[in-house]
Design a protein around this motif. Structure first.
Motif, mmCIF file in Angstrom:
data_model
loop_
_atom_site.group_PDB
_atom_site.id
_atom_site.type_symbol
_atom_site.label_atom_id
_atom_site.label_comp_id
_atom_site.label_asym_id
_atom_site.label_seq_id
_atom_site.Cartn_x
_atom_site.Cartn_y
_atom_site.Cartn_z
ATOM 1 N N GLN A 121 0.945 -1.328 -0.376
ATOM 2 C CA GLN A 121 -0.430 -0.276 0.127
ATOM 3 C C GLN A 121 1.024 1.072 -0.140
ATOM 4 O O GLN A 121 0.427 2.343 -0.907
ATOM 5 C CB GLN A 121 -1.136 0.088 1.329
ATOM 6 C CG GLN A 121 -2.046 0.701 1.420
ATOM 7 C CD GLN A 121 -3.353 1.024 2.387
ATOM 8 O OE1 GLN A 121 -2.307 0.531 2.973
ATOM 9 N NE2 GLN A 121 -4.488 1.190 2.279
ATOM 10 N N GLN A 136 0.974 4.115 -2.953
ATOM 11 C CA GLN A 136 0.260 5.647 -2.568
ATOM 12 C C GLN A 136 1.932 6.687 -3.217
ATOM 13 O O GLN A 136 1.068 7.478 -3.928
ATOM 14 C CB GLN A 136 0.071 5.219 -1.298
ATOM 15 C CG GLN A 136 -0.406 6.704 -0.651
ATOM 16 C CD GLN A 136 -1.842 6.822 -1.025
ATOM 17 O OE1 GLN A 136 -3.056 6.017 -0.680
ATOM 18 N NE2 GLN A 136 -2.352 7.850 -1.978
ATOM 19 N N CYS A 176 -15.414 -2.714 -4.742
ATOM 20 C CA CYS A 176 -13.920 -1.543 -4.525
ATOM 21 C C CYS A 176 -14.045 -0.454 -6.305
ATOM 22 O O CYS A 176 -13.797 0.308 -6.116
ATOM 23 C CB CYS A 176 -12.303 -2.918 -4.677
ATOM 24 S SG CYS A 176 -12.911 -3.398 -3.345
ATOM 25 N N ARG A 212 -14.964 3.152 -5.329
ATOM 26 C CA ARG A 212 -13.690 3.672 -4.542
ATOM 27 C C ARG A 212 -12.945 3.697 -5.855
ATOM 28 O O ARG A 212 -11.672 4.591 -6.117
ATOM 29 C CB ARG A 212 -13.582 2.593 -3.922
ATOM 30 C CG ARG A 212 -11.771 3.322 -3.313
ATOM 31 C CD ARG A 212 -12.065 4.298 -2.085
ATOM 32 N NE ARG A 212 -10.647 4.896 -1.747
ATOM 33 C CZ ARG A 212 -10.520 6.212 -1.679
ATOM 34 N NH1 ARG A 212 -11.465 7.214 -2.086
ATOM 35 N NH2 ARG A 212 -9.650 6.771 -0.848
ATOM 36 N N GLU A 270 -7.065 -1.528 0.306
ATOM 37 C CA GLU A 270 -7.982 -0.560 1.517
ATOM 38 C C GLU A 270 -9.096 -1.439 1.764
ATOM 39 O O GLU A 270 -9.292 -1.750 3.519
ATOM 40 C CB GLU A 270 -8.663 0.517 0.812
ATOM 41 C CG GLU A 270 -7.746 1.769 1.060
ATOM 42 C CD GLU A 270 -8.761 3.113 -0.044
ATOM 43 O OE1 GLU A 270 -10.041 2.760 -0.232
ATOM 44 O OE2 GLU A 270 -8.606 4.059 -0.506
ATOM 45 N N HIS A 271 -9.657 -2.207 0.880
ATOM 46 C CA HIS A 271 -10.859 -3.428 1.740
ATOM 47 C C HIS A 271 -10.384 -4.139 2.388
ATOM 48 O O HIS A 271 -10.866 -4.502 3.495
ATOM 49 C CB HIS A 271 -11.146 -4.063 0.084
ATOM 50 C CG HIS A 271 -12.437 -4.651 0.039
ATOM 51 N ND1 HIS A 271 -13.532 -3.986 0.004
ATOM 52 C CD2 HIS A 271 -13.011 -5.824 0.047
ATOM 53 C CE1 HIS A 271 -14.333 -4.896 0.613
ATOM 54 N NE2 HIS A 271 -13.841 -6.168 0.609
ATOM 55 N N THR A 307 -9.602 -3.273 5.835
ATOM 56 C CA THR A 307 -10.071 -3.091 6.866
ATOM 57 C C THR A 307 -11.064 -3.949 7.480
ATOM 58 O O THR A 307 -12.121 -3.806 7.445
ATOM 59 C CB THR A 307 -11.181 -1.365 6.173
ATOM 60 O OG1 THR A 307 -11.357 -1.786 4.779
ATOM 61 C CG2 THR A 307 -10.071 -0.288 5.728
#
Lengths: 428, 428
Positions: free
Chosen positions: A18, A22, A361, A364, A423-424, A427
């Motif tokens: 990630q 990012q 997703c 998003r 992200e999915h 979390t």
């Protein structure tokens, strides 16, 4: 670069991935790009192919239709006889079964559903007088079909797509048992958005449908009938011929246009159907217009001439489009294969690549792309009411951006797809 | 030739007149003519005026809209900004109040009524959800307005025309008292078929209407806004300006097209209305098409340029049309004045002459003409449901036939009008 499937990676590795992604995402965001893969719009270089059509009408002698009518004046509500023949050849139907319209096949579909609502088909009561109505919608599908169906207050039922076309077991079951099921939307060749061409078996099963509703219609939007991008193009069985064999030629209503052969917005649209079907269409047509633009029909006839002419220009389109599809498919393969959460189609024609990102997703991903300057079709658009039940399907339209833009846009898309998946997972 | 009024002639004189006319009629019938005064179709020589438009797009640089959009591609649903300005100037409204359509203003009217039925106007319920609906129809009027109104199942109420426009006492009374009265059809300049231009007072009374229905609309079909045939043309007060003064700008919806400026069938149509009105129109527009033909909009802009360009070409149309109107009016005067049973209008513009033959005789006149090779608009067509309560109105369209054809056709028309009157008087 990660070469493991996300689903089997430990949390720490996911976090590391990630962070790396990012950074790349932030770098793109800093560039303030403005790229668009939202709509099936031809690229500017494709538009150049039809430039000779603009000044192709040189003299008065060219302005008369085969029947002697002056194309500059009112008349010929159903189109020039020779243009009806042209579309008959393109669709593999008789010229007398064709009505030539204005510039928009979508508008002809809208008017067709309206004619069904108002007059009804096959000597049945008007659809509007029959209470609850349902249309079957193979999904993912074309948002504008769904939008116009919603306008008429018709309930839409999702039919899953297979690699051969719609799930015909489900179609047959619903069509044969429910009189409120009045139509099915089909993009039978290079479907929007998956690029799937219905198999011969699927087409034959359509021709042999035994609908509970006598006024059931197959809305056959053959928008991409000649739009190959591969040297091994798909072949679509001729539905009208199959129906005529079965005596079911009142079933299909076929639509197409030259929007993606010549000029989008300044092309010519057409529809085809049985005598019974066209009788209903004509009733409305005669009230709503005095006739469509016959001079533009003439331009198309002089420019494209016949099927050979169409084949020639479609080869030129292919040469321009194919490298763009290659970029999309190669980038998806290179960037998303190993992570293992995404699936996409490998179309032999049409205008789209359909990507399923990780479930939950898609919205998003579209947002992340938007915030990095890449506009995509809204997530959900490929489903009725804009609601993808799994929130995973995204339609990519590669034709409009330049090669360079497309490379960037696809790079950003893959980063966004992975970031959303991470992200999915993180979390959960 | 007879110089007495039929009504005061003794039976013997009527019989003698009948014999003489029947001989003339038979002689024409023997010629097996094929003449047509049925529709408002420009003559071939008028079509020549716009020939330069066909090859007016020379280079790529001309293919971009004022906002930079490539007119060869999808986009600009409401039309090119400069074409909205062009029609704004033509109609005397702001460009932002204009939507440019396809080739047919009739189709825009159809879609407008449909949008009213479906969405409703002025934040009211959809028309279709309000039960019984009525439209006011000044008569004689345009058959296609009536045809599309009938499609929607809307009751049509005949409003008599005066020389100043519709009978406004009756309009005001109905509009202010009946919430089911939702619209009125108007051809305010050179009305179809009478060629009457609404007086300033009539226009002001329209702007100050106080409808019982909040969603009442004035459907203002300004088809003949620049179509003068006289050197003393009529002037129409600007309804939208009057409405803005009154704060009633949600009332009018204005339509026009270039069908009889450039090419019928290959022209450009447009509509104008208030922000509220266009918001309703846009909702449907976005579902039914991706956009209209912007390349044809460009052709028109390059060819007509602006209002000065329109004025120039309309002068040329006038020079071609006026001699035809002169033949119609002179023949009517010469052949029908003394017999005293017929009345007709003397329009300063437009496409028609409206003739009232003897009451109860219009159908017979049309049949007699038909049997002598002259096609006229069906008797009754100028009234809702095709039913002229007095069976007396006939619309003559002089523009399409050649001068020679028109002389013959009008001669036959006058013979037929007199024969029908004589039959009527002799069988009383």
């Amino acid at each position: 670069m990660n070469t493991e499937q996300y689903i089997s990676m430990p949390k720490e590795a996911l976090l590391k991935e990630q962070t790396a992604l990012q950074q790349k995402y932030n770098a793109y965001q800093a560039q303030k790009l403005n790229l668009n893969m939202a709509r099936g719009k031809p690229g500017p270089e494709q538009l150049e192919l039809s430039m000779p059509m603009l000044n192709i009408l040189h003299g008065k002698s060219e302005l008369y239709a085969a029947n002697g009518d002056d194309c500059r004046n009112y008349g010929l509500l159903e189109g020039l006889p020779e243009m009806r023949q042209f579309f008959g050849d393109l669709l593999g139907v008789d010229a007398c079964d064709v009505i030539v319209g204005g510039n928009s096949s979508l508008n002809m579909m809208f008017d067709t559903v309206d004619a069904g609502m108002h007059y009804g088909f096959s000597n049945c009561k008007p659809w509007a007088a029959q209470g609850k109505l349902k249309f079957l919608c193979p999904c993912p599908g074309y948002d504008r079909h769904f939008g116009l169906t919603e306008y008429f207050g018709i309930e839409m039922i999702i039919i899953p797509m297979t690699e051969q076309g719609p799930d015909m077991d489900m179609v047959e079951q619903l069509v044969s048992s429910d009189t409120s099921v009045k139509a099915i939307w089909c993009v039978p060749k290079y479907s929007n958005p998956q690029g799937i061409t219905y198999s011969d078996e699927v087409v034959r099963r359509f021709a042999t449908l035994k609908p509970a509703a006598k006024d059931f219609k197959i809305l056959w939007d053959n928008a991409y009938c000649v739009h190959d991008i591969s040297d091994t193009p798909d072949n679509l069985l001729n539905l009208m011929k199959e129906c005529k064999k079965q005596g079911s030629d009142d079933l299909p209503i076929i639509f197409t246009s030259t929007s993606k052969i010549t000029f989008p917005g300044a092309g010519v649209a057409a529809m085809a159907g049985s005598k019974n079907t066209l009788a209903t269409i004509r009733k409305k047509l005669a009230l709503q217009t005095i006739g469509y633009d016959k001079i533009n029909q003439l331009r198309h006839l002089l420019f494209l001439k016949d099927l050979n002419g169409v084949t020639k220009i479609m080869e030129q389109h292919k040469a321009l489009i194919r490298p763009k599809f290659d970029i999309v498919l190669n980038t998806l393969k290179q960037e998303l294969t190993s992570a293992g959460f995404a699936h996409w189609t490998n179309p032999q024609g049409g205008y789209f690549v359909s990507v399923n990102v990780m479930e939950g997703c898609a919205k998003r991903v579209v947002t992340l792309c938007k915030e990095a300057g890449v506009t995509l079709t809204d997530a959900g658009a490929t489903y009725p009411y804009g609601k993808d039940p799994n929130d995973c399907n995204i339609r990519i339209a590669p034709t409009f951006p330049s090669i360079e833009e497309l490379k960037q846009a696809m790079d950003i898309f893959c980063i966004a797809a992975k970031l959303a998946a991470l992200e999915h997972l993180l979390t959960k």
